[in-house]
Design a protein around this motif. Structure first.
Motif, PDB file in Angstrom:
ATOM      1  N   ALA A  91     -29.339  64.979 -11.650  1.00 36.63           N
ATOM      2  CA  ALA A  91     -30.575  65.124 -12.417  1.00 36.63           C
ATOM      3  C   ALA A  91     -31.740  65.581 -11.551  1.00 36.63           C
ATOM      4  CB  ALA A  91     -30.925  63.795 -13.086  1.00 36.63           C
ATOM      5  N   GLY A  92     -31.523  65.663 -10.228  1.00 38.73           N
ATOM      6  CA  GLY A  92     -32.562  66.135  -9.334  1.00 38.73           C
ATOM      7  C   GLY A  92     -33.670  65.144  -9.075  1.00 38.73           C
ATOM      8  N   GLU A  93     -33.363  63.845  -9.135  1.00 33.83           N
ATOM      9  CA  GLU A  93     -34.400  62.841  -8.916  1.00 33.83           C
ATOM     10  C   GLU A  93     -34.866  62.837  -7.455  1.00 33.83           C
ATOM     11  OE1 GLU A  93     -34.003  58.906 -10.354  1.00 33.83           O
ATOM     12  OE2 GLU A  93     -32.846  59.491 -12.121  1.00 33.83           O
ATOM     13  N   PRO A  94     -36.154  62.551  -7.224  1.00 33.33           N
ATOM     14  CA  PRO A  94     -36.672  62.477  -5.855  1.00 33.33           C
ATOM     15  C   PRO A  94     -35.878  61.471  -5.015  1.00 33.33           C
ATOM     16  CG  PRO A  94     -38.485  62.482  -7.418  1.00 33.33           C
ATOM     17  CD  PRO A  94     -37.219  62.345  -8.224  1.00 33.33           C
ATOM     18  N   GLY A  95     -35.499  61.882  -3.809  1.00 34.21           N
ATOM     19  CA  GLY A  95     -34.738  61.026  -2.915  1.00 34.21           C
ATOM     20  C   GLY A  95     -33.237  61.147  -3.075  1.00 34.21           C
ATOM     21  N   TYR A  96     -32.800  61.887  -4.092  1.00 31.22           N
ATOM     22  CA  TYR A  96     -31.362  61.968  -4.373  1.00 31.22           C
ATOM     23  C   TYR A  96     -30.777  63.351  -4.109  1.00 31.22           C
ATOM     24  CZ  TYR A  96     -31.600  57.265  -6.095  1.00 31.22           C
ATOM     25  OH  TYR A  96     -31.759  55.892  -6.162  1.00 31.22           O
ATOM     26  N   ALA A  97     -31.513  64.182  -3.384  1.00 32.80           N
ATOM     27  CA  ALA A  97     -31.007  65.515  -3.089  1.00 32.80           C
ATOM     28  C   ALA A  97     -29.834  65.520  -2.106  1.00 32.80           C
ATOM     29  CB  ALA A  97     -32.136  66.399  -2.563  1.00 32.80           C
ATOM     30  N   PRO A  98     -29.825  64.673  -1.061  1.00 36.80           N
ATOM     31  CA  PRO A  98     -28.687  64.720  -0.133  1.00 36.80           C
ATOM     32  C   PRO A  98     -27.356  64.414  -0.823  1.00 36.80           C
ATOM     33  CG  PRO A  98     -30.532  63.604   0.896  1.00 36.80           C
ATOM     34  CD  PRO A  98     -30.893  63.791  -0.550  1.00 36.80           C
ATOM     35  N   ARG A  99     -26.333  65.052  -0.318  1.00 34.45           N
ATOM     36  CA  ARG A  99     -24.985  64.889  -0.851  1.00 34.45           C
ATOM     37  C   ARG A  99     -24.468  63.477  -0.592  1.00 34.45           C
ATOM     38  NH1 ARG A  99     -20.363  69.089   1.305  1.00 34.45           N
ATOM     39  NH2 ARG A  99     -19.106  69.220  -0.614  1.00 34.45           N
ATOM     40  N   ILE A 100     -23.706  62.946  -1.523  1.00 32.32           N
ATOM     41  CA  ILE A 100     -23.053  61.654  -1.345  1.00 32.32           C
ATOM     42  C   ILE A 100     -21.673  61.885  -0.748  1.00 32.32           C
ATOM     43  CG2 ILE A 100     -22.093  59.629  -2.511  1.00 32.32           C
ATOM     44  CD1 ILE A 100     -24.272  59.993  -4.649  1.00 32.32           C
ATOM     45  N   LEU A 101     -21.438  61.284   0.417  1.00 32.53           N
ATOM     46  CA  LEU A 101     -20.139  61.308   1.086  1.00 32.53           C
ATOM     47  C   LEU A 101     -19.530  59.925   0.889  1.00 32.53           C
ATOM     48  CD1 LEU A 101     -18.077  62.613   3.090  1.00 32.53           C
ATOM     49  CD2 LEU A 101     -19.535  61.755   4.950  1.00 32.53           C
ATOM     50  N   VAL A 102     -18.486  59.834   0.095  1.00 33.30           N
ATOM     51  CA  VAL A 102     -17.912  58.536  -0.277  1.00 33.30           C
ATOM     52  C   VAL A 102     -16.949  58.063   0.809  1.00 33.30           C
ATOM     53  CG1 VAL A 102     -16.595  57.252  -2.000  1.00 33.30           C
ATOM     54  CG2 VAL A 102     -18.084  59.144  -2.718  1.00 33.30           C
ATOM     55  N   GLY A 103     -17.199  56.873   1.334  1.00 32.48           N
ATOM     56  CA  GLY A 103     -16.316  56.315   2.356  1.00 32.48           C
ATOM     57  C   GLY A 103     -16.533  54.828   2.518  1.00 32.48           C
ATOM     58  N   GLY A 104     -15.452  54.118   2.862  1.00 32.55           N
ATOM     59  CA  GLY A 104     -15.513  52.670   3.035  1.00 32.55           C
ATOM     60  C   GLY A 104     -14.583  51.999   2.037  1.00 32.55           C
ATOM     61  N   GLY A 105     -13.347  51.796   2.425  1.00 29.43           N
ATOM     62  CA  GLY A 105     -12.375  51.200   1.508  1.00 29.43           C
ATOM     63  C   GLY A 105     -11.938  52.145   0.404  1.00 29.43           C
ATOM     64  N   LEU A 106     -12.128  53.422   0.606  1.00 25.51           N
ATOM     65  CA  LEU A 106     -11.742  54.428  -0.381  1.00 25.51           C
ATOM     66  C   LEU A 106     -10.219  54.491  -0.517  1.00 25.51           C
ATOM     67  CD1 LEU A 106     -12.719  56.841  -2.190  1.00 25.51           C
ATOM     68  CD2 LEU A 106     -12.479  58.277  -0.135  1.00 25.51           C
ATOM     69  N   THR A 107      -9.731  54.603  -1.760  1.00 25.83           N
ATOM     70  CA  THR A 107      -8.291  54.721  -2.001  1.00 25.83           C
ATOM     71  C   THR A 107      -7.998  55.997  -2.784  1.00 25.83           C
ATOM     72  OG1 THR A 107      -8.311  53.540  -4.125  1.00 25.83           O
ATOM     73  CG2 THR A 107      -8.091  52.200  -2.109  1.00 25.83           C
ATOM     74  N   LEU A 108      -6.764  56.437  -2.682  1.00 28.44           N
ATOM     75  CA  LEU A 108      -6.353  57.638  -3.401  1.00 28.44           C
ATOM     76  C   LEU A 108      -6.525  57.491  -4.910  1.00 28.44           C
ATOM     77  CD1 LEU A 108      -3.100  58.420  -1.386  1.00 28.44           C
ATOM     78  CD2 LEU A 108      -5.129  59.883  -1.484  1.00 28.44           C
TER      79      LEU A 108
END
Length: 255
Positions: free
Chosen positions: A186-203
């Motif tokens: 939605a382009g909200e302020p503060g949310y422009a950087p990409r989310i890199l998902v990690g930490g207990g991630l499973t297939l």
């Protein structure tokens, strides 16, 4: 939704790096001492890994376990030395004792690595207020059109948050990840950087995450079926690469 999801793998040395690239990793996070959850690697280690592979490398800037910055001047010296060796992407993230972003420490390092892309790592998962942290750090964002160090339309600056959505990991943090991705879209302020998902991630979590538009994933132990005492296994990385590609195909097919 991007058809190609970024896969980042933790590498401790050249053997890890070569195996990760062979398995289909798009980028490596370089660290040392996983007993302390990943610290700044020596300059010589970076140089050896850089010579071994040709995919992007993000180098950790962190002197001790935990999220306190510690000796910022020493960290800045390490960052400058790594830049001189050719490093051009980094990972960092520090909190104050009350769970706010340590803006002084981040600012000092951002000046040293000005023009470089960098990730704010899982310190966000221990922040007192995730939304407030994002908005306070927006000034460092290197995403096009967002004020940041150097040229705001250029590639340098904060462009990624490595997060599980919760301290306990992705299984617990999934609702937060989905909500934050919606705010990014939605382009909200503060949310422009990409989310890199990690930490207990499973297939098994990949289809849900990909369907929500998340397109960057980070693995460490999952790339080492024999444990952290063993090197990265190219076949394990390939399994993740194929699962990500399959999740994309499935999402596109039903979309």
């Amino acid at each position: 939704m991007s058809k190609h999801a970024l896969l980042e793998v933790i590498a401790l040395g050249p053997q890890d790096a070569i195996a990760a690239q062979a398995g289909g990793a798009d980028r490596l996070e370089l660290v040392t001492d996983m007993a302390a959850d990943g610290l700044t690697p020596p300059r010589a280690a970076f140089a050896t890994i850089r010579a071994a592979v040709d995919i992007p490398l993000r180098v950790m800037l962190r002197a001790a376990d935990g999220f306190a910055a510690g000796d910022v001047a020493a960290l800045c010296e390490d960052a400058a030395a790594l830049r001189a060796e050719g490093a051009d992407e980094f990972v960092l993230g520090f909190l104050t004792s009350d769970g706010r972003p340590d803006l002084d420490a981040v600012r000092a390092l951002a000046e040293v690595i000005d023009g470089c892309r960098w990730t704010f790592h899982r310190a966000i998962d221990r922040a007192a207020d995730r939304d407030a942290l994002r908005k306070e750090l927006a000034v460092f964002s290197g995403v096009a059109g967002v004020a940041g160090p150097g040229d705001p339309s250029g590639p340098g600056g904060l462009d990624t948050y490595l997060t599980a959505g919760a301290v306990a990991g992705v299984d617990t943090g999934l609702p937060t990840l989905l909500a934050e991705q919606a705010r990014t879209a939605a382009g909200e302020p503060g949310y422009a950087p990409r989310i890199l998902v990690g930490g207990g991630l499973t297939l098994g979590q990949l289809p849900t995450l990909r369907a929500a538009g998340l397109d960057a994933f980070h693995i460490g132990g999952a790339a080492r079926p024999a444990g952290w005492s063993a090197p990265v296994d190219a076949a394990a990385v390939r399994e993740w690469r194929e699962a990500l590609d399959g999740a994309v195909d499935g999402a596109v097919a039903v979309g």
